[in-house]
Write a protein that holds these residues in place. Structure first.
Motif, mmCIF file in Angstrom:
data_model
loop_
_atom_site.group_PDB
_atom_site.id
_atom_site.type_symbol
_atom_site.label_atom_id
_atom_site.label_comp_id
_atom_site.label_asym_id
_atom_site.label_seq_id
_atom_site.Cartn_x
_atom_site.Cartn_y
_atom_site.Cartn_z
ATOM 1 N N VAL A 76 0.865 -1.178 0.000
ATOM 2 C CA VAL A 76 0.000 0.000 0.000
ATOM 3 C C VAL A 76 0.903 1.230 0.000
ATOM 4 C CG1 VAL A 76 -1.759 1.255 1.328
ATOM 5 C CG2 VAL A 76 -1.767 -1.252 1.291
ATOM 6 N N GLU A 77 0.533 2.253 -0.781
ATOM 7 C CA GLU A 77 1.284 3.508 -0.836
ATOM 8 C C GLU A 77 2.733 3.298 -1.299
ATOM 9 O OE1 GLU A 77 0.972 5.483 2.964
ATOM 10 O OE2 GLU A 77 -1.202 5.429 2.934
ATOM 11 N N VAL A 78 2.930 2.404 -2.244
ATOM 12 C CA VAL A 78 4.261 2.117 -2.764
ATOM 13 C C VAL A 78 4.703 3.261 -3.674
ATOM 14 C CG1 VAL A 78 5.593 0.544 -4.220
ATOM 15 C CG2 VAL A 78 3.938 -0.364 -2.589
ATOM 16 N N ASP A 79 5.947 3.692 -3.502
ATOM 17 C CA ASP A 79 6.535 4.705 -4.371
ATOM 18 C C ASP A 79 8.030 4.442 -4.506
ATOM 19 O OD1 ASP A 79 7.794 5.826 -2.076
ATOM 20 O OD2 ASP A 79 6.252 7.346 -1.826
ATOM 21 N N GLU A 80 8.771 5.385 -5.071
ATOM 22 C CA GLU A 80 10.199 5.186 -5.341
ATOM 23 C C GLU A 80 11.023 5.001 -4.068
ATOM 24 O OE1 GLU A 80 9.403 9.403 -4.665
ATOM 25 O OE2 GLU A 80 8.531 8.012 -6.106
ATOM 26 N N ARG A 81 10.487 5.376 -2.919
ATOM 27 C CA ARG A 81 11.201 5.224 -1.643
ATOM 28 C C ARG A 81 10.924 3.881 -0.977
ATOM 29 N NH1 ARG A 81 8.450 9.417 1.774
ATOM 30 N NH2 ARG A 81 6.732 8.431 0.698
ATOM 31 N N SER A 82 10.055 3.077 -1.562
ATOM 32 C CA SER A 82 9.571 1.854 -0.928
ATOM 33 C C SER A 82 10.625 0.755 -0.880
ATOM 34 C CB SER A 82 8.344 1.329 -1.679
ATOM 35 O OG SER A 82 7.253 2.201 -1.515
ATOM 36 N N ARG A 83 10.637 0.075 0.257
ATOM 37 C CA ARG A 83 11.464 -1.125 0.473
ATOM 38 C C ARG A 83 10.688 -2.048 1.393
ATOM 39 N NH1 ARG A 83 17.035 -1.377 0.225
ATOM 40 N NH2 ARG A 83 16.538 -3.607 0.342
ATOM 41 N N LEU A 84 11.054 -3.312 1.377
ATOM 42 C CA LEU A 84 10.562 -4.253 2.379
ATOM 43 C C LEU A 84 11.599 -4.258 3.486
ATOM 44 C CD1 LEU A 84 9.241 -7.200 0.194
ATOM 45 C CD2 LEU A 84 7.963 -5.297 1.203
ATOM 46 N N SER A 85 11.176 -3.951 4.688
ATOM 47 C CA SER A 85 12.136 -3.809 5.789
ATOM 48 C C SER A 85 12.811 -5.128 6.156
ATOM 49 C CB SER A 85 11.477 -3.167 7.007
ATOM 50 O OG SER A 85 10.378 -3.916 7.472
ATOM 51 N N CYS A 86 12.242 -6.256 5.738
ATOM 52 C CA CYS A 86 12.901 -7.543 5.991
ATOM 53 C C CYS A 86 14.145 -7.714 5.135
ATOM 54 C CB CYS A 86 11.938 -8.700 5.778
ATOM 55 S SG CYS A 86 11.436 -8.969 4.055
ATOM 56 N N GLN A 87 14.262 -6.912 4.088
ATOM 57 C CA GLN A 87 15.384 -7.042 3.163
ATOM 58 C C GLN A 87 16.488 -6.020 3.439
ATOM 59 O OE1 GLN A 87 15.462 -9.711 0.834
ATOM 60 N NE2 GLN A 87 13.900 -10.185 2.373
ATOM 61 N N ILE A 88 16.311 -5.218 4.467
ATOM 62 C CA ILE A 88 17.323 -4.232 4.859
ATOM 63 C C ILE A 88 17.923 -4.689 6.177
ATOM 64 C CG2 ILE A 88 17.775 -1.827 5.442
ATOM 65 C CD1 ILE A 88 15.111 -1.149 3.979
#
Length: 106
Positions: A76-88
């Motif tokens: 939801v509300e995905v944009d150019e700043r979006s990441r999945l926090s499990c992958q950081i």
């Protein structure tokens, strides 16, 4: 320990001490940050740990992989700043980072 701030859309902040090497999602869940659900436990199988990374921190956190971008299509509300926090994964270079959480994970 690395200081990480999770900020929700209302401006409420949760400041936590994170362990290097642990994911941003796991850090949030362990510290009761309710805006990040992490239903799949970090298996890159859902988008309930979606976050926005402010522009000034994107070089530190890196860009999303192709698999991550595919999963973000369910966010939801995905944009150019979006990441999945499990992958950081937390590194010392993230000291003082602010992670922005979307209004909803669903």
């Amino acid at each position: 320990m690395v200081r990480v701030t999770y900020k929700d859309v209302d401006g409420t902040e949760s400041v936590v001490d994170a362990v290097e090497g642990v994911s941003v999602m796991e850090t949030a869940v362990r510290n009761g940050v309710v805006a990040i659900e992490g239903e799949c436990g970090g298996a890159l199988a859902c988008a309930t740990c979606h976050v926005h990374i402010p522009d000034e921190w994107r070089a530190v956190t890196g860009e999303a992989s192709d698999d991550e971008r595919e999963m973000l299509e369910f966010g939801v509300e995905v944009d150019e700043r979006s990441r999945l926090s499990c992958q950081i994964h937390v590194t010392a270079a993230m000291e003082g980072i602010t992670i922005l959480t979307p209004r909803s994970q669903r």
